[in-house]
Design a protein around this motif. Sequence first.
Motif, PDB file in Angstrom:
ATOM      1  N   GLN A   1       6.971  -5.327 -10.694  1.00  0.00           N
ATOM      2  CA  GLN A   1       5.804  -5.811 -11.434  1.00  0.00           C
ATOM      3  C   GLN A   1       4.676  -4.785 -11.456  1.00  0.00           C
ATOM      4  N   GLN A   2       4.482  -4.101 -10.337  1.00  0.00           N
ATOM      5  CA  GLN A   2       3.359  -3.161 -10.205  1.00  0.00           C
ATOM      6  C   GLN A   2       3.770  -1.747 -10.619  1.00  0.00           C
ATOM      7  N   ARG A   3       4.569  -1.636 -11.629  1.00  0.00           N
ATOM      8  CA  ARG A   3       5.136  -0.348 -12.043  1.00  0.00           C
ATOM      9  C   ARG A   3       4.077   0.726 -12.268  1.00  0.00           C
ATOM     10  N   ASP A   4       2.935   0.361 -12.832  1.00  0.00           N
ATOM     11  CA  ASP A   4       1.887   1.337 -13.134  1.00  0.00           C
ATOM     12  C   ASP A   4       0.791   1.376 -12.080  1.00  0.00           C
ATOM     13  N   HIS A   5       0.961   0.605 -11.020  1.00  0.00           N
ATOM     14  CA  HIS A   5      -0.066   0.552  -9.978  1.00  0.00           C
ATOM     15  C   HIS A   5       0.180   1.668  -8.964  1.00  0.00           C
ATOM     16  N   PRO A   6      -0.849   2.443  -8.624  1.00  0.00           N
ATOM     17  CA  PRO A   6      -0.654   3.569  -7.705  1.00  0.00           C
ATOM     18  C   PRO A   6      -0.218   3.163  -6.302  1.00  0.00           C
ATOM     19  N   GLN A   7      -0.436   1.884  -5.937  1.00  0.00           N
ATOM     20  CA  GLN A   7      -0.085   1.445  -4.584  1.00  0.00           C
ATOM     21  C   GLN A   7       1.100   0.487  -4.581  1.00  0.00           C
ATOM     22  N   ARG A   8       1.905   0.505  -5.614  1.00  0.00           N
ATOM     23  CA  ARG A   8       2.990  -0.473  -5.681  1.00  0.00           C
ATOM     24  C   ARG A   8       3.984  -0.308  -4.538  1.00  0.00           C
ATOM     25  N   SER A   9       4.250   0.929  -4.110  1.00  0.00           N
ATOM     26  CA  SER A   9       5.189   1.141  -3.008  1.00  0.00           C
ATOM     27  C   SER A   9       4.638   0.568  -1.709  1.00  0.00           C
ATOM     28  N   ARG A  10       3.321   0.698  -1.517  1.00  0.00           N
ATOM     29  CA  ARG A  10       2.713   0.136  -0.307  1.00  0.00           C
ATOM     30  C   ARG A  10       2.780  -1.390  -0.326  1.00  0.00           C
ATOM     31  N   TYR A  11       2.575  -1.967  -1.483  1.00  0.00           N
ATOM     32  CA  TYR A  11       2.715  -3.424  -1.614  1.00  0.00           C
ATOM     33  C   TYR A  11       4.114  -3.826  -1.156  1.00  0.00           C
ATOM     34  N   ALA A  12       5.100  -3.162  -1.715  1.00  0.00           N
ATOM     35  CA  ALA A  12       6.491  -3.532  -1.449  1.00  0.00           C
ATOM     36  C   ALA A  12       6.863  -3.303   0.017  1.00  0.00           C
ATOM     37  N   TRP A  13       6.477  -2.143   0.555  1.00  0.00           N
ATOM     38  CA  TRP A  13       6.825  -1.844   1.939  1.00  0.00           C
ATOM     39  C   TRP A  13       6.150  -2.810   2.906  1.00  0.00           C
ATOM     40  N   ALA A  14       4.895  -3.158   2.651  1.00  0.00           N
ATOM     41  CA  ALA A  14       4.201  -4.101   3.527  1.00  0.00           C
ATOM     42  C   ALA A  14       4.886  -5.466   3.504  1.00  0.00           C
ATOM     43  N   LEU A  15       5.308  -5.890   2.318  1.00  0.00           N
ATOM     44  CA  LEU A  15       5.974  -7.190   2.202  1.00  0.00           C
ATOM     45  C   LEU A  15       7.336  -7.198   2.881  1.00  0.00           C
ATOM     46  N   LEU A  16       7.983  -6.071   2.933  1.00  0.00           N
ATOM     47  CA  LEU A  16       9.289  -5.991   3.584  1.00  0.00           C
ATOM     48  C   LEU A  16       9.157  -5.724   5.076  1.00  0.00           C
ATOM     49  N   LEU A  17       8.251  -4.818   5.432  1.00  0.00           N
ATOM     50  CA  LEU A  17       8.114  -4.435   6.830  1.00  0.00           C
ATOM     51  C   LEU A  17       7.514  -5.545   7.689  1.00  0.00           C
ATOM     52  N   GLY A  18       6.562  -6.314   7.127  1.00  0.00           N
ATOM     53  CA  GLY A  18       5.963  -7.410   7.891  1.00  0.00           C
ATOM     54  C   GLY A  18       7.013  -8.382   8.419  1.00  0.00           C
TER      55      GLY A  18
END
Length: 202
Positions: free
Chosen positions: A69-86
């Motif tokens: 969803q956050q394809r154009d967002h500069p922090q999309r990878s951080r969003y995804a990693w935080a949701l997985l790592l938590g």
Amino acid sequence: MTSANSERSQWTRLLILAVVAVALAHALDGVAWRSARLLSVNDKDWGRLLRSMGYLPTWGVIALGFWLQQRDHPQRSRYAWALLLGPALSGGVAEVLKLLIRRLRPNPDVFEYVFRPFAEGPLSNRGMGMPSSHVLVAFGGAAVLAQLYPRARGLWYALAAGCAATRVLALGHFLSDTVVAAVLGVMVGQWVWKRADVVPSS
């Protein structure tokens, strides 16, 4: 008050609340064991939905959804990693603590706390319940979601609490197993969020 002092004060309040919640949960374990039973909860659609919040692959799907969803967002990878790592780190914490605490799951016929000696399967947590892995995973993920979308934090925590309820109703855990897991899950999720340094969405 400086930012550091404010954060320290917040963690102090959370710690006090956590100690009270854990103590209260242990005091109510017997009542919950006798009264809160629905052994077929995992056969019901709503029960499976709530329990799936504590299933790590569920959070993998959610993280992937954010990343797409956050394809154009500069922090999309951080969003995804935080949701997985938590949730992932929360699950790891649960497995390690089970090996250390070694309290077994509830006996459906007799209310008692039973601890397995270290001499018996020191590296196996089979049959151990303190803390609940499902609940720790659920609250670890909910804590990250609550930071990403704070307006809906009540919903995320309600889903995680629902996961905890299914574990108690199914006699898979004592109430205190789930409360300890919830407290730890929130702490792990918030720690992961701070490390990810993600800017909250509006």
